[in-house]
Design a protein around this motif. Structure first.
Motif, PDB file in Angstrom:
ATOM      1  N   VAL A 259     -21.297  57.227 -22.297  1.00 14.18           N
ATOM      2  CA  VAL A 259     -19.925  58.022 -21.486  1.00 14.18           C
ATOM      3  C   VAL A 259     -18.994  57.392 -23.094  1.00 14.18           C
ATOM      4  O   VAL A 259     -18.605  56.561 -22.689  1.00 14.18           O
ATOM      5  CB  VAL A 259     -19.825  57.430 -20.175  1.00 14.18           C
ATOM      6  N   PRO A 260     -18.424  58.246 -23.495  1.00 14.76           N
ATOM      7  CA  PRO A 260     -16.762  58.514 -23.793  1.00 14.76           C
ATOM      8  C   PRO A 260     -15.916  58.742 -22.514  1.00 14.76           C
ATOM      9  O   PRO A 260     -16.038  59.417 -22.151  1.00 14.76           O
ATOM     10  CB  PRO A 260     -16.911  59.458 -25.212  1.00 14.76           C
ATOM     11  N   TYR A 261     -14.857  57.613 -22.985  1.00 11.76           N
ATOM     12  CA  TYR A 261     -13.640  58.158 -21.973  1.00 11.76           C
ATOM     13  C   TYR A 261     -12.017  58.435 -22.552  1.00 11.76           C
ATOM     14  O   TYR A 261     -11.945  57.039 -23.791  1.00 11.76           O
ATOM     15  CB  TYR A 261     -13.659  57.504 -21.053  1.00 11.76           C
ATOM     16  N   ILE A 262     -11.598  58.218 -21.986  1.00 19.28           N
ATOM     17  CA  ILE A 262     -10.235  58.359 -22.354  1.00 19.28           C
ATOM     18  C   ILE A 262      -9.157  57.670 -21.114  1.00 19.28           C
ATOM     19  O   ILE A 262      -9.259  57.820 -19.788  1.00 19.28           O
ATOM     20  CB  ILE A 262      -9.087  59.255 -22.315  1.00 19.28           C
ATOM     21  N   SER A 263      -8.532  56.744 -20.930  1.00 20.00           N
ATOM     22  CA  SER A 263      -7.319  55.735 -20.383  1.00 20.00           C
ATOM     23  C   SER A 263      -6.377  55.773 -20.647  1.00 20.00           C
ATOM     24  O   SER A 263      -6.009  55.759 -21.744  1.00 20.00           O
ATOM     25  CB  SER A 263      -8.330  54.466 -20.178  1.00 20.00           C
ATOM     26  N   ALA A 264      -5.306  55.449 -19.406  1.00 19.51           N
ATOM     27  CA  ALA A 264      -3.782  55.471 -19.707  1.00 19.51           C
ATOM     28  C   ALA A 264      -3.950  54.688 -18.099  1.00 19.51           C
ATOM     29  O   ALA A 264      -4.774  54.660 -16.991  1.00 19.51           O
ATOM     30  CB  ALA A 264      -2.958  56.116 -19.625  1.00 19.51           C
ATOM     31  N   ALA A 265      -2.826  53.168 -18.519  1.00 17.84           N
ATOM     32  CA  ALA A 265      -2.901  52.085 -17.910  1.00 17.84           C
ATOM     33  C   ALA A 265      -1.228  51.877 -17.663  1.00 17.84           C
ATOM     34  O   ALA A 265      -0.642  51.403 -18.268  1.00 17.84           O
ATOM     35  CB  ALA A 265      -3.516  50.925 -17.566  1.00 17.84           C
ATOM     36  N   PRO A 266      -0.515  51.600 -16.518  1.00 21.42           N
ATOM     37  CA  PRO A 266       0.571  50.923 -16.188  1.00 21.42           C
ATOM     38  C   PRO A 266       0.698  49.382 -16.150  1.00 21.42           C
ATOM     39  O   PRO A 266      -0.265  48.942 -14.848  1.00 21.42           O
ATOM     40  CB  PRO A 266       1.390  51.539 -15.215  1.00 21.42           C
ATOM     41  N   THR A 267       1.412  48.742 -16.421  1.00 25.94           N
ATOM     42  CA  THR A 267       1.127  47.597 -16.238  1.00 25.94           C
ATOM     43  C   THR A 267       2.545  46.518 -16.324  1.00 25.94           C
ATOM     44  O   THR A 267       3.660  47.514 -16.517  1.00 25.94           O
ATOM     45  CB  THR A 267       0.789  47.120 -17.990  1.00 25.94           C
TER      46      THR A 267
END
Length: 542
Positions: free
Chosen positions: A461-469
């Motif tokens: 399963v490939p995926y893309i992600s974004a995350a505020p930190t």
């Protein structure tokens, strides 16, 4: 018959021995007095190792191997040198001594080890060999004994000279001794060879799993069908429906191995019981639970199955072993028009058919505007490293929500600890001297959102992600004025590309991405990381 022994030390003579028919072999020590052997045709004196044989015509045939010997008949005495022979026919004087046949040699020597499988409750092996094809001998005399002195014989046989090879049955285990001599057309027998030691080891066949054979050869080293050499008590199980060659020897590298052929056994029938059929996703799929039982009632567990449906429209999925001979088979029967059967085989054996299996009835699916798959909670643990050589250890929780018919969306939270002990320039100047960061730690919080291109049944399963930190940082600084410590709060975000690989109830995952943060509040100084990173971990739940 044997007269005396190799250690005979008696210095006095014993009464004459009379030989009417057969063979007498005298073995007298060096200190022994000459002994007399009387026959109808002659009188023989022996003082060493000598063989006297009387045949059906009453001819006395004398073969002298060691020491002194003579034969007297018709008032004539003939001395026989070592390795010579003379004979006296009834009513005739002894012949001029002639050389005895040479000691024979093996073209194919007896093996150092003989395998003796258990047959009818007792071990039975074949000792094989081949002797030189010489013109002089008529036959070869082969003996097998339990002792090196050959007083306890296991076999005593005559093999015609020129025989390409011969085999002697041996119903013994342990060490035996083998030797051979040559006999010419006049009946003179030459000296025996030095004995060769042969180990006879039992081959025990254990009760193996259904459709398999398991042999044990304790005290040997064996290989199966040219495979690796292992101790004889660890020979791997083999498929009983095929022919196999097990080679065993005394050498640990298998160089002196002798073959043991395991012939293919007839296929045994086994029983298939269909325990249940359960509907599964998609709507036309079903799990078929079966149990396999051997003829003796034992469950057949942990085996690799070959399965073929009678209807080619039925597509089979994975097979799960559930222990105690129970297996679950996934079948997609969406295109099947009638009940079907499954042909199941173990290895290369003939398959056995199940009874008819009804495909699941089509189910009406209500139209929906959202996904119909279940949402899932997941937990994760991982480690990371960025280009600033900062290590991170983190854990997190999240929620997977189906998107469309195949993909999923996730949202979650991670908490991690970053640490770095390497010195680096802080980008600050104090008293015209640079300030150095000697170490810093962070407590980092990230709130990743990801779009995953696959569902829980997908292997990759490939995926893309974004995350505020947000990060709470403690740093240690060093300058010309001394050392100090400062705290800072950083905020920013990160983006990543990841791949998850299915493994058990969860997935292994790896991510590569970029992190950028800005200073929100600080004391003394702050390290603002902008770096690429690599993350590896395991996610439970998919």
């Amino acid at each position: 018959m044997i007269l005396g022994g190799a250690e005979n030390k008696y210095s006095h003579a014993v009464p004459d021995t009379t030989l009417v028919f057969g063979t007498l072999r005298a073995r007298l020590g060096a200190a022994a007095k000459p002994q007399s052997v009387s026959t109808e045709a002659a009188k023989i004196s022996v003082a060493g190792e000598t063989q006297v044989k009387v045949d059906a015509a009453k001819t006395a045939i004398v073969s002298n191997y060691r020491g002194k010997a003579s034969v007297t008949a018709q008032k004539k005495t003939v001395a026989i040198p070592e390795n010579y022979g003379s004979k006296a026919e009834k009513g005739k004087a002894p012949t001029t001594p002639k050389p005895l046949p040479a000691v024979p040699t093996f073209v194919h020597s007896p093996p150092s080890l003989v395998l003796a499988p258990t047959i009818n409750g007792a071990p039975s092996g074949l000792l094989t060999a081949a002797l030189t094809k010489e013109a002089t001998p008529l036959v070869h005399h082969v003996q097998v004994a339990r002792d090196a002195a050959f007083t306890d014989l296991v076999a005593d046989v005559k093999v015609p000279a020129g025989t390409e090879s011969f085999a002697i049955p041996v119903a013994e285990t342990g060490d035996v001794y083998v030797r051979a001599s040559a006999i010419d057309s006049e009946g003179f027998e030459g000296a025996f060879q030095s004995p060769k030691t042969v180990s006879v080891v039992p081959v025990d066949e254990q009760k193996g799993a259904f459709g398999q054979r398991q042999v044990r050869v304790v005290g040997a080293f064996c290989s199966v069908d040219g495979g690796p050499v292992v101790p004889g008590e660890k020979v791997p199980a083999v498929d009983a429906s095929k022919k196999h060659v097990v080679r065993c020897g005394k050498a640990s590298d298998g160089s002196d191995g002798v073959p043991l052929v395991l012939e293919a056994l007839p296929a045994q029938p086994f029983r298939i019981d269909v325990l249940s059929t359960t509907s599964a996703s998609p709507a036309a799929g079903q799990w078929v639970q079966i149990k396999l039982t051997a003829p003796d009632g034992a469950p057949i567990a942990g085996r690799s199955l070959r399965i073929a449906p009678s209807d080619p429209a039925v597509r089979l999925g994975r097979v799960d072993g559930q222990g105690e001979g129970v297996y679950a088979i996934y079948a997609d029967a969406s295109a099947a028009k009638s009940p079907y059967t499954l042909a199941i085989a173990l290895g290369d054996e003939a398959p056995t058919q199940t009874g008819p299996l009804a495909p699941p009835a089509p189910k009406a699916v209500a139209a929906t505007t959202g996904p119909t798959r279940d949402s899932t909670i997941y937990g994760e643990l991982g480690v990371g490293l960025d280009t600033n050589v900062t290590a991170r250890f983190f854990g997190g929780l999240g929620y997977l929500v189906p998107v469309g018919t195949k993909n999923t969306f996730s949202a979650g939270a991670r908490i991690g600890v970053d640490a770095s002990t390497g010195s680096k320039d802080a980008g600050l100047v104090f008293n015209n001297a640079p300030v150095t960061v000697t170490a810093h730690e962070e407590l980092a919080l990230a709130f990743p959102f990801a779009l995953r291109f696959g569902d829980k049944n997908s292997a990759v399963v490939p995926y893309i992600s974004a995350a505020p930190t947000v990060a709470f940082q403690t740093s240690r600084f060093s300058s010309s004025a001394g050392a100090t410590k400062g705290n800072a709060i950083l905020a920013g975000g990160e983006g990543a590309f990841g791949v998850a690989l299915g493994a058990g109830p969860g997935t292994f995952f790896g991510e590569v991405g970029f992190r950028a943060q800005t200073d929100v509040n600080h004391e003394v100084g702050v390290i603002v990381p902008r770096a690429g990173f690599l993350t590896l971990g395991y996610r439970l739940g998919r």
